[in-house]
Design a protein around this motif. Structure first.
Motif, mmCIF file in Angstrom:
data_model
loop_
_atom_site.group_PDB
_atom_site.id
_atom_site.type_symbol
_atom_site.label_atom_id
_atom_site.label_comp_id
_atom_site.label_asym_id
_atom_site.label_seq_id
_atom_site.Cartn_x
_atom_site.Cartn_y
_atom_site.Cartn_z
ATOM 1 N N PRO A 165 -12.583 -34.652 -37.088
ATOM 2 C CA PRO A 165 -11.955 -35.370 -35.308
ATOM 3 C C PRO A 165 -12.049 -33.645 -34.431
ATOM 4 O O PRO A 165 -11.798 -32.957 -34.798
ATOM 5 N N PHE A 166 -12.725 -34.409 -33.660
ATOM 6 C CA PHE A 166 -12.374 -33.337 -32.400
ATOM 7 C C PHE A 166 -10.294 -33.105 -31.918
ATOM 8 O O PHE A 166 -10.087 -33.867 -32.243
ATOM 9 N N LEU A 167 -10.188 -32.117 -30.962
ATOM 10 C CA LEU A 167 -9.267 -31.965 -30.769
ATOM 11 C C LEU A 167 -8.778 -31.081 -29.677
ATOM 12 O O LEU A 167 -9.919 -30.451 -29.021
ATOM 13 N N PHE A 168 -8.515 -31.581 -29.112
ATOM 14 C CA PHE A 168 -7.472 -30.914 -27.787
ATOM 15 C C PHE A 168 -6.050 -30.636 -28.160
ATOM 16 O O PHE A 168 -5.068 -30.989 -27.823
ATOM 17 N N LEU A 169 -6.049 -28.404 -27.822
ATOM 18 C CA LEU A 169 -4.617 -28.207 -28.015
ATOM 19 C C LEU A 169 -4.169 -27.693 -27.559
ATOM 20 O O LEU A 169 -4.635 -26.261 -27.081
ATOM 21 N N PRO A 170 -2.477 -27.652 -27.014
ATOM 22 C CA PRO A 170 -2.227 -26.557 -25.907
ATOM 23 C C PRO A 170 -2.518 -25.325 -26.367
ATOM 24 O O PRO A 170 -2.557 -25.002 -27.169
ATOM 25 N N LEU A 171 -2.639 -23.980 -25.594
ATOM 26 C CA LEU A 171 -3.023 -22.265 -25.692
ATOM 27 C C LEU A 171 -4.479 -22.758 -26.763
ATOM 28 O O LEU A 171 -4.979 -21.577 -26.566
ATOM 29 N N VAL A 172 -4.807 -23.400 -27.380
ATOM 30 C CA VAL A 172 -6.126 -23.129 -27.741
ATOM 31 C C VAL A 172 -6.809 -23.797 -27.776
ATOM 32 O O VAL A 172 -8.522 -23.364 -26.926
ATOM 33 N N GLY A 173 -7.157 -25.204 -26.942
ATOM 34 C CA GLY A 173 -7.939 -25.698 -25.218
ATOM 35 C C GLY A 173 -9.147 -26.355 -26.937
ATOM 36 O O GLY A 173 -8.051 -27.281 -28.089
ATOM 37 N N PRO A 174 -10.015 -26.621 -26.306
ATOM 38 C CA PRO A 174 -11.060 -27.602 -27.262
ATOM 39 C C PRO A 174 -11.463 -26.959 -28.979
ATOM 40 O O PRO A 174 -11.625 -26.000 -28.456
ATOM 41 N N THR A 175 -11.283 -27.569 -29.727
ATOM 42 C CA THR A 175 -12.197 -27.106 -31.280
ATOM 43 C C THR A 175 -11.885 -28.963 -31.861
ATOM 44 O O THR A 175 -12.479 -29.784 -31.312
ATOM 45 N N THR A 176 -12.447 -28.343 -32.811
ATOM 46 C CA THR A 176 -12.235 -29.204 -34.114
ATOM 47 C C THR A 176 -11.896 -29.189 -35.234
ATOM 48 O O THR A 176 -10.801 -28.216 -35.440
ATOM 49 N N VAL A 177 -11.658 -29.715 -36.300
ATOM 50 C CA VAL A 177 -10.487 -29.536 -38.273
ATOM 51 C C VAL A 177 -11.665 -28.263 -38.090
ATOM 52 O O VAL A 177 -11.381 -27.320 -38.640
ATOM 53 N N ARG A 178 -12.352 -28.661 -38.316
ATOM 54 C CA ARG A 178 -13.380 -27.681 -38.746
ATOM 55 C C ARG A 178 -13.541 -26.233 -38.314
ATOM 56 O O ARG A 178 -12.802 -25.130 -38.627
ATOM 57 N N ASP A 179 -13.635 -26.285 -36.378
ATOM 58 C CA ASP A 179 -13.756 -25.126 -36.261
ATOM 59 C C ASP A 179 -11.916 -23.907 -35.725
ATOM 60 O O ASP A 179 -11.880 -23.237 -36.242
ATOM 61 N N LEU A 180 -10.866 -25.388 -36.578
ATOM 62 C CA LEU A 180 -9.351 -24.870 -35.840
ATOM 63 C C LEU A 180 -9.394 -23.922 -37.670
ATOM 64 O O LEU A 180 -8.736 -23.051 -37.562
ATOM 65 N N ILE A 181 -10.036 -23.851 -38.745
ATOM 66 C CA ILE A 181 -9.961 -23.948 -40.071
ATOM 67 C C ILE A 181 -10.603 -22.455 -39.353
ATOM 68 O O ILE A 181 -10.216 -21.040 -40.260
ATOM 69 N N GLY A 182 -11.626 -22.539 -39.049
ATOM 70 C CA GLY A 182 -12.560 -21.257 -38.998
ATOM 71 C C GLY A 182 -12.066 -20.205 -38.266
ATOM 72 O O GLY A 182 -11.831 -18.779 -38.469
ATOM 73 N N GLY A 183 -11.524 -21.090 -37.124
ATOM 74 C CA GLY A 183 -10.620 -19.693 -35.925
ATOM 75 C C GLY A 183 -8.992 -18.871 -36.549
ATOM 76 O O GLY A 183 -9.469 -17.982 -36.599
ATOM 77 N N THR A 184 -8.941 -19.537 -37.758
ATOM 78 C CA THR A 184 -7.580 -19.264 -38.449
ATOM 79 C C THR A 184 -7.772 -18.074 -39.566
ATOM 80 O O THR A 184 -7.324 -17.448 -39.270
ATOM 81 N N LEU A 185 -8.457 -18.818 -39.625
ATOM 82 C CA LEU A 185 -9.155 -17.292 -40.713
ATOM 83 C C LEU A 185 -9.996 -15.888 -40.135
ATOM 84 O O LEU A 185 -9.829 -15.360 -40.869
#
Length: 334
Positions: free
Chosen positions: A211-231
């Motif tokens: 799913p697509f996500l738009f998070l404060p301080l992070v901006g546009p991302t997806t579940v996959r990209d959020l996990i990858g960016g955290t790593l």
């Protein structure tokens, strides 16, 4: 004589009782009854043959084909009656954006903060800070990402690009004054900067966006990209430790990285948000296209045509996942 008279009278009565219709004679052997030396003919007796049941003749009957019927047309639904029928109208939801309502609210709140604070500060940073200094900060921050790029090229089975990344990091960290000057991209080295990250590795190996996500301080991302960016963010602090775990480094680096990123994308954000019917949908399409373009590039596949606004932009930087890393490349397109 009395017996003879009686027999004669019985025979006469029997002859009168016979049906007067003519009957075809049946040849029968005559038999006589002798009485008092006279022959008296007996009534003709027809021998009866035994009755044998005869089956009716069997006539072969040809098989009769079943009558063909014309196809019955499907019933045409009657038009809804405004007085009796209830018509339910639903809104189609984007299967890749099930949280659109929440995302749109987060997008609106982020845009309000950006318009009031982040955007104006980024523009001041871009106008007031000399370009060589801004470029040096940009080069320094992205030189620190080269170990992450190297690891992910190995995970993508691209040892040649991994070796070039190591060469870039060594040259820029020494000759380039800790990466402030991008010496590796110039002659005689000609080693281009390439973006990469764990989000790209997950996508390269077939893991979908989610799913697509738009998070404060992070901006546009997806579940996959959020996990990858955290790593991506955890690699250097976990592998090296200090100073990447110290607030004296992480806070200034985070602020400068956000200003540098926002200043570079100022024109892009204007194109995506100004005079656009749905800025949220425009930003989402831009982000998802750029992310897919990076993965297609890793597979050496031609990218899909970009959105109209993106095609009109000059060379810009591609954001890499939730970490916000970018690469200066022309916008993908035909």
């Amino acid at each position: 004589m009395l017996a003879f008279s009686t027999a004669t009278m019985v025979a006469a009565l029997a002859v009168q009782a016979v049906d007067p219709l003519p009957v075809a004679p049946v040849p029968v052997a005559p038999s006589t009854v002798v009485a008092d030396e006279q022959r008296v003919p007996e009534s003709p007796v027809v021998p009866v043959s035994p009755v044998v049941p005869v089956s009716p003749p069997v006539v072969p009957v040809a098989p009769v084909a079943a009558p063909q019927t014309a196809p019955v047309p499907a019933p045409v639904p009657a038009e809804p009656n405004a007085q009796k029928d209830i018509v339910v109208v639903g809104q189609t939801r984007d299967p890749g954006d099930p949280l659109r309502g929440v995302n749109a609210q987060a997008f609106g709140a982020t845009q309000a903060v950006d318009s009031a604070v982040v955007g104006p500060v980024a523009r001041v940073y871009k106008r007031k800070v000399p370009s060589p200094i801004r470029k040096g900060i940009h080069n320094f921050l992205y030189n620190l990402r080269e170990p992450i790029v190297f690891v992910n090229f190995l995970l993508q089975f691209k040892p040649g690009k991994a070796a070039e990344t190591v060469g870039r990091f060594v040259i820029n960290s020494t000759v380039g004054a800790a990466g402030v000057i991008d010496v590796a991209k110039k002659r005689p080295f000609r080693l281009p900067r390439r973006s990469n990250g764990f989000a790209n590795t997950l996508g390269y190996h077939g893991i979908g966006n989610g799913p697509f996500l738009f998070l404060p301080l992070v901006g546009p991302t997806t579940v996959r990209d959020l996990i990858g960016g955290t790593l991506d963010r955890l690699l250097l602090p976990t592998a090296i430790g200090s100073p990447f775990t110290d607030a004296s480094y992480t806070v200034p680096a985070g602020v400068l990285g956000a200003l540098d990123h926002r200043a570079d994308f100022d024109e892009t954000l204007k194109c995506l948000h100004d005079d656009v019917g749905d800025p949220y949908a425009s930003s989402r399409a831009f982000y998802l296209h750029r992310r897919q373009a990076e993965i297609d590039h890793l597979h050496r596949r031609p990218p899909a045509p970009p959105p109209e606004c993106q095609a009109a932009l000059p060379a810009t930087r591609i954001p890499v996942g939730a970490a916000g890393a970018t690469e200066t490349v022309p916008p993908p397109g035909p």
